[in-house]
Design a protein around this motif. Structure first.
Motif, PDB file in Angstrom:
ATOM      1  N   SER A 191       0.920  -1.440  -0.064  1.00  6.81           N
ATOM      2  CA  SER A 191      -0.518  -0.278  -0.275  1.00  6.81           C
ATOM      3  C   SER A 191       0.841   1.183  -0.172  1.00  6.81           C
ATOM      4  CB  SER A 191      -0.701   0.072   1.539  1.00  6.81           C
ATOM      5  OG  SER A 191      -2.235  -1.499   1.394  1.00  6.81           O
ATOM      6  N   ALA A 192       0.486   2.530  -0.673  1.00  5.25           N
ATOM      7  CA  ALA A 192       0.679   3.643  -0.307  1.00  5.25           C
ATOM      8  C   ALA A 192      -0.247   4.095  -0.007  1.00  5.25           C
ATOM      9  CB  ALA A 192       0.807   4.190  -1.918  1.00  5.25           C
ATOM     10  N   VAL A 193       0.812   5.076   1.333  1.00  6.84           N
ATOM     11  CA  VAL A 193       0.377   5.384   2.554  1.00  6.84           C
ATOM     12  C   VAL A 193       0.448   7.399   2.338  1.00  6.84           C
ATOM     13  CG1 VAL A 193      -0.567   6.002   5.377  1.00  6.84           C
ATOM     14  CG2 VAL A 193       0.015   3.826   3.984  1.00  6.84           C
ATOM     15  N   VAL A 194      -0.597   8.684   2.245  1.00  6.50           N
ATOM     16  CA  VAL A 194      -0.545   9.354   1.711  1.00  6.50           C
ATOM     17  C   VAL A 194      -0.507  10.068   3.029  1.00  6.50           C
ATOM     18  CG1 VAL A 194      -0.747  11.396   0.213  1.00  6.50           C
ATOM     19  CG2 VAL A 194      -0.562   9.292  -0.574  1.00  6.50           C
ATOM     20  N   PRO A 195       0.469  11.070   4.021  1.00  7.59           N
ATOM     21  CA  PRO A 195       0.605  11.604   5.263  1.00  7.59           C
ATOM     22  C   PRO A 195      -0.389  13.245   4.595  1.00  7.59           C
ATOM     23  CG  PRO A 195       2.863  10.987   4.537  1.00  7.59           C
ATOM     24  CD  PRO A 195       2.199  10.734   2.861  1.00  7.59           C
ATOM     25  N   GLY A 196      -0.710  13.971   5.622  1.00  6.13           N
ATOM     26  CA  GLY A 196      -1.471  14.991   4.873  1.00  6.13           C
ATOM     27  C   GLY A 196      -0.118  15.953   4.947  1.00  6.13           C
ATOM     28  N   HIS A 197       1.430  15.537   5.413  1.00  6.69           N
ATOM     29  CA  HIS A 197       2.464  16.178   5.485  1.00  6.69           C
ATOM     30  C   HIS A 197       3.296  15.644   5.698  1.00  6.69           C
ATOM     31  CE1 HIS A 197       0.102  19.704   6.724  1.00  6.69           C
ATOM     32  NE2 HIS A 197      -0.378  19.147   7.662  1.00  6.69           N
ATOM     33  N   GLY A 198       3.883  15.056   4.602  1.00  7.23           N
ATOM     34  CA  GLY A 198       5.961  14.830   4.084  1.00  7.23           C
ATOM     35  C   GLY A 198       5.165  13.716   3.161  1.00  7.23           C
ATOM     36  N   ALA A 199       6.637  13.129   3.010  1.00  2.00           N
ATOM     37  CA  ALA A 199       6.393  12.058   1.531  1.00  2.00           C
ATOM     38  C   ALA A 199       5.589  10.505   2.654  1.00  2.00           C
ATOM     39  CB  ALA A 199       8.425  11.638   1.553  1.00  2.00           C
ATOM     40  N   VAL A 200       5.525  10.158   0.917  1.00  2.00           N
ATOM     41  CA  VAL A 200       4.453   8.993   0.875  1.00  2.00           C
ATOM     42  C   VAL A 200       5.010   8.216   1.604  1.00  2.00           C
ATOM     43  CG1 VAL A 200       3.107   7.503  -0.883  1.00  2.00           C
ATOM     44  CG2 VAL A 200       3.549   9.323  -1.384  1.00  2.00           C
ATOM     45  N   VAL A 201       4.508   6.705   2.495  1.00  2.00           N
ATOM     46  CA  VAL A 201       5.162   6.087   3.106  1.00  2.00           C
ATOM     47  C   VAL A 201       4.403   4.762   3.514  1.00  2.00           C
ATOM     48  CG1 VAL A 201       6.020   8.028   4.983  1.00  2.00           C
ATOM     49  CG2 VAL A 201       3.433   6.671   5.463  1.00  2.00           C
ATOM     50  N   ASP A 202       4.669   3.569   3.804  1.00  2.00           N
ATOM     51  CA  ASP A 202       3.881   2.547   4.016  1.00  2.00           C
ATOM     52  C   ASP A 202       3.452   1.721   5.113  1.00  2.00           C
ATOM     53  OD1 ASP A 202       6.543   1.771   5.273  1.00  2.00           O
ATOM     54  OD2 ASP A 202       7.841   0.269   3.163  1.00  2.00           O
ATOM     55  N   LYS A 203       2.951   0.590   4.566  1.00  2.00           N
ATOM     56  CA  LYS A 203       2.013   0.254   6.347  1.00  2.00           C
ATOM     57  C   LYS A 203       3.228   0.066   7.209  1.00  2.00           C
ATOM     58  CE  LYS A 203      -0.011  -3.920   7.628  1.00  2.00           C
ATOM     59  NZ  LYS A 203      -1.027  -5.680   7.086  1.00  2.00           N
ATOM     60  N   ASP A 204       4.854  -0.250   6.948  1.00  2.00           N
ATOM     61  CA  ASP A 204       5.914  -0.492   7.848  1.00  2.00           C
ATOM     62  C   ASP A 204       5.898   0.799   8.807  1.00  2.00           C
ATOM     63  OD1 ASP A 204       6.432  -3.030   7.814  1.00  2.00           O
ATOM     64  OD2 ASP A 204       8.170  -2.803   6.422  1.00  2.00           O
ATOM     65  N   PHE A 205       5.659   1.539   8.226  1.00  2.00           N
ATOM     66  CA  PHE A 205       5.864   3.095   8.527  1.00  2.00           C
ATOM     67  C   PHE A 205       4.461   3.844   9.448  1.00  2.00           C
ATOM     68  CE2 PHE A 205       5.597   7.387   9.118  1.00  2.00           C
ATOM     69  CZ  PHE A 205       6.466   8.101   9.380  1.00  2.00           C
ATOM     70  N   VAL A 206       3.471   3.035   9.375  1.00  2.00           N
ATOM     71  CA  VAL A 206       2.602   3.522   9.983  1.00  2.00           C
ATOM     72  C   VAL A 206       2.647   2.606  11.409  1.00  2.00           C
ATOM     73  CG1 VAL A 206      -0.287   2.896  10.590  1.00  2.00           C
ATOM     74  CG2 VAL A 206       0.450   3.315   8.335  1.00  2.00           C
ATOM     75  N   LEU A 207       3.243   1.293  11.141  1.00  2.00           N
ATOM     76  CA  LEU A 207       3.484   0.236  11.917  1.00  2.00           C
ATOM     77  C   LEU A 207       4.238   1.164  12.903  1.00  2.00           C
ATOM     78  CD1 LEU A 207       2.542  -3.270  10.587  1.00  2.00           C
ATOM     79  CD2 LEU A 207       0.865  -1.960  11.968  1.00  2.00           C
ATOM     80  N   GLY A 208       5.327   1.746  12.757  1.00  2.00           N
ATOM     81  CA  GLY A 208       6.296   1.966  13.671  1.00  2.00           C
ATOM     82  C   GLY A 208       5.741   3.234  14.198  1.00  2.00           C
ATOM     83  N   GLN A 209       4.727   4.288  13.618  1.00  2.00           N
ATOM     84  CA  GLN A 209       4.579   5.440  14.431  1.00  2.00           C
ATOM     85  C   GLN A 209       3.089   5.040  15.159  1.00  2.00           C
ATOM     86  OE1 GLN A 209       2.396   8.410  11.977  1.00  2.00           O
ATOM     87  NE2 GLN A 209       4.228   9.349  12.464  1.00  2.00           N
ATOM     88  N   ARG A 210       3.104   3.780  14.863  1.00  2.00           N
ATOM     89  CA  ARG A 210       1.557   3.295  15.873  1.00  2.00           C
ATOM     90  C   ARG A 210       2.597   3.087  17.194  1.00  2.00           C
ATOM     91  NH1 ARG A 210       0.397  -0.875  19.075  1.00  2.00           N
ATOM     92  NH2 ARG A 210       1.597  -2.149  18.219  1.00  2.00           N
ATOM     93  N   VAL A 211       3.477   2.406  17.586  1.00  2.00           N
ATOM     94  CA  VAL A 211       4.683   2.327  18.482  1.00  2.00           C
ATOM     95  C   VAL A 211       5.031   2.757  19.233  1.00  2.00           C
ATOM     96  CG1 VAL A 211       6.331   1.038  19.047  1.00  2.00           C
ATOM     97  CG2 VAL A 211       5.375  -0.193  16.795  1.00  2.00           C
ATOM     98  N   ASP A 212       4.970   4.255  18.690  1.00  2.00           N
ATOM     99  CA  ASP A 212       5.684   5.936  19.497  1.00  2.00           C
ATOM    100  C   ASP A 212       5.277   6.237  19.774  1.00  2.00           C
ATOM    101  OD1 ASP A 212       8.868   4.821  18.855  1.00  2.00           O
ATOM    102  OD2 ASP A 212       7.852   6.581  16.368  1.00  2.00           O
ATOM    103  N   LEU A 213       3.340   6.049  19.252  1.00  2.00           N
ATOM    104  CA  LEU A 213       2.514   7.099  19.512  1.00  2.00           C
ATOM    105  C   LEU A 213       1.641   6.231  21.394  1.00  2.00           C
ATOM    106  CD1 LEU A 213       0.083   7.157  16.300  1.00  2.00           C
ATOM    107  CD2 LEU A 213       0.987   9.427  17.519  1.00  2.00           C
TER     108      LEU A 213
END
Ligand SMILES: [Zn+2]
Length: 260
Positions: A191-213
């Motif tokens: 999947s391509a995930v388009v953030p509101g601010h910043g470069a396009v990311v993927d599922k791994d990035f989302v899962l990593g941000q979830r850990v920090d949140l």
């Protein structure tokens, strides 16, 4: 085609705009276009629409606001003036937020008129799109836009890749990790995930941000339970993001939601 649009997947575009490096999206279908977010003012919305014209001559059928913050909604009026029948889609809490943001800038508000509590589905002719409320996190009215046939999600500010997630005065820090857990269920490894601010990311990035949140949410609960005063919490935690950043609004909001 303008060089500044990037096609993240089949007929799904993104372009990043100053100020605030806000990402706007365009999804093209046989019958027309869906636009994600409209920038900070009527003039910026008109400029966006002009740039969209370089992608396609088809009419804009739908505009979705990912949430009520001014940098995502105050260009709505440009789309309403060009396309009186355009659907302005947003979470049911977003119209009040748009009226507030427009009022602060002395503008006539153009809030969403097609509201969703959980989910909305739209047909662009040869493809369909979904707007989904993943719960509260960055704000109370967050919505992600999914294009199933292209495996793309426009995530708004619940995902941020240009800096730490933005914990503002209307955020829900204890619930935010659950948003990303839910978002991950909509994603494949490609999947391509388009953030509101910043470069396009993927599922791994989302899962990593979830850990920090989740780390932030967990520490907030611990510090609150230990009776650490709110104004000492920033210094006492071992945060994944700058303490000063969290101390501005994220920590006070967390304490408020924990009851004190
Ligand atoms: Zn925002």
């Amino acid at each position: 085609m303008a060089a500044d649009w990037s096609e993240v997947a089949d007929r799904c575009w993104v372009r990043r705009y100053e100020p605030y490096d806000v990402s706007c999206g365009v999804v093209t279908g046989a019958d027309g276009l869906l636009v994600v977010d409209t920038r900070c003012s009527l003039d910026e919305g008109r400029e966006l629409l002009g740039d969209i014209r370089t992608l396609s001559p088809l009419p804009v059928r739908v505009v979705v606001n990912t949430h009520a913050h001014f940098d995502h909604v105050l260009g709505n009026g440009a789309f309403r003036e060009a396309y009186p029948d355009v659907l302005l889609v947003g979470h049911e809490t977003v119209p009040d937020g748009v009226r507030e943001e427009a009022g602060l800038k002395g503008m006539e508000p153009v809030p969403p008129d097609t509201l969703l509590a959980s989910v909305w589905t739209g047909d662009l002719g040869d493809r369909y799109v979904e707007a989904v409320h993943p719960g509260r996190g960055h704000s109370a009215g967050d919505v992600v836009i999914r294009v199933p046939d292209a495996d793309v999600v426009y995530a708004g500010d619940i995902v941020e890749s240009s800096g730490p997630p933005s914990y503002g005065t209307d955020c829900w820090p204890l619930e935010w990790p659950q948003q990303l857990e839910f978002l991950a269920t909509l994603l494949s490894d490609g999947s391509a995930v388009v953030p509101g601010h910043g470069a396009v990311v993927d599922k791994d990035f989302v899962l990593g941000q979830r850990v920090d949140l989740a780390d932030v949410a967990g520490q907030l609960q611990t510090l609150y339970a230990e009776g650490v005063p709110v104004d000492e919490a920033a210094a006492r935690g071992t945060w994944p993001y700058p303490a000063e950043w969290l101390g501005r609004a994220g920590i006070p909001r967390g304490y408020e939601q924990l009851g004190g």
